[in-house]
Design an enzyme around this catalytic site. Sequence first.
Site, PDB file in Angstrom:
ATOM      1  N   ARG A   1       0.820  -1.228   0.026  1.00  0.00           N
ATOM      2  CA  ARG A   1      -0.177   0.041   0.016  1.00  0.00           C
ATOM      3  C   ARG A   1       0.832   1.197   0.153  1.00  0.00           C
ATOM      4  NH1 ARG A   1      -3.191  -3.825   1.617  1.00  0.00           N
ATOM      5  NH2 ARG A   1      -1.183  -4.705   2.293  1.00  0.00           N
ATOM      6  N   THR A   2       1.944   1.297   0.763  1.00  0.00           N
ATOM      7  CA  THR A   2       2.474   2.613   1.063  1.00  0.00           C
ATOM      8  C   THR A   2       3.197   2.983  -0.294  1.00  0.00           C
ATOM      9  OG1 THR A   2       3.019   2.229   3.362  1.00  0.00           O
ATOM     10  CG2 THR A   2       4.256   3.959   2.411  1.00  0.00           C
TER      11      THR A   2
ATOM     12  N   LYS B   1      26.145  -3.918  -2.753  1.00  0.00           N
ATOM     13  CA  LYS B   1      27.767  -3.830  -2.832  1.00  0.00           C
ATOM     14  C   LYS B   1      28.154  -3.360  -1.681  1.00  0.00           C
ATOM     15  CE  LYS B   1      27.365  -2.435  -7.735  1.00  0.00           C
ATOM     16  NZ  LYS B   1      27.646  -1.448  -8.449  1.00  0.00           N
TER      17      LYS B   1
ATOM     18  N   ARG C   1      11.568   3.486   2.879  1.00  0.00           N
ATOM     19  CA  ARG C   1      11.259   2.665   3.833  1.00  0.00           C
ATOM     20  C   ARG C   1      12.297   1.947   4.235  1.00  0.00           C
ATOM     21  NH1 ARG C   1       5.910  -1.110   4.333  1.00  0.00           N
ATOM     22  NH2 ARG C   1       5.218   0.938   5.023  1.00  0.00           N
TER      23      ARG C   1
ATOM     24  N   HIS D   1       5.454   5.621  11.534  1.00  0.00           N
ATOM     25  CA  HIS D   1       4.992   5.552  10.103  1.00  0.00           C
ATOM     26  C   HIS D   1       4.124   6.978  10.099  1.00  0.00           C
ATOM     27  CE1 HIS D   1       3.671   4.142   6.306  1.00  0.00           C
ATOM     28  NE2 HIS D   1       3.400   2.878   6.691  1.00  0.00           N
TER      29      HIS D   1
END
Length: 352
Positions: free
Chosen positions: A82-83, A112, A133, A170
Amino acid sequence: MTTTKTANDASPFRYTYTPPQIQGEFKGKHVISVDQFTKDDLDTLFDAARSIRRRMRQNDRGLTEICAGKVMASLFFESSTRTDMSFQAAMRRLGGDVISVSNGVQFSSMYKGESLSDTIRAAGCYADVVVLRHPQVGSSYEAAYYLDKLNSRIINHTVIVSGGDGVGEHPTQALLDMFTIYDQKGSFDNLSVTLVGDLLNGRTVHSLAKLIAYYKPTGTQLNFVAPETLKMPSHIVQMLRELGISVNETENLTDVLNSSDVLYWTRIQEERFEPEEYNAIKDKFILLHPMIKDAKKDLIIMHPLPRKHEMGTLSDHDILDEDPRAIYFEQMENGMFVRMALLAKVLRGAYV
Ligand code: NCD
């Protein structure tokens, strides 16, 4: 003891970097914590989200001019449906473009061994807004700090919007949750808001509880229903009480269910536990339709989603979803409107 990402794992920038207060001016500001918002800022954002929703209903093509020529980078180091999708959809519906690392961040240079601070500065060179995120608490603070440094050196000015930092916060989920409650109830006053589930590791409930308090409602009660091992972090409970919010902590849902106006159900954050610890608590709270037969007629049932078995089996989901009090799909759609409003404000300062 439950295995969780504690403050000890947090990025040091969580404690040294102070995000800018919005104070009526969104343009050019990072959005990494609900601590940046006041009641007035929320009202401004909700007005914009309502306006965007109205214009979407009317098929208003002018929406695609708002972020035309702007670029959003999507950097997701934890899973998301969703986000990520709602931010991408929001940016595109405002006429902006979206970039990400080809084939996802597992093919980015972080694998890396590149640092977050360098990766974020790469995104900052190419995009106007970076949605991040990341599993580490405070990672968005670290990103904001390095983008500030970068912004003073390059032509482009880039802001970061947090899409969730581990078990921390959030913020944009809380914004859309608040918008949904306001939309349904018309006020935050005199509500009994019950948050249930993994209140320790669930970042959405941390941000939502704080944001309700920042709205300064009168007569509102927060009920935290969780097993002893998954209680809301005590520093948040203490802060809420200092802000004058009445907080009731219990392990018994029946104490508060029938008097609740808002029931905010959450998932046990499986990925933050060892398997045996998860198995020991995973069945603690399961919401099934018969349980709400004596609940208020105008109760709203919310969930940030995804859901697993905390709402029973797939056929249990189907039964609950038919109840008009279950509004998590409306909540999910609101996520796009609120993120459109936020992007418009942050990138353009636009009145929508
Ligand atoms: C939540 C999250 O990622 O914190 N989901 C979301 O963003 N809608 C909730 C969760 O994962 O349980």
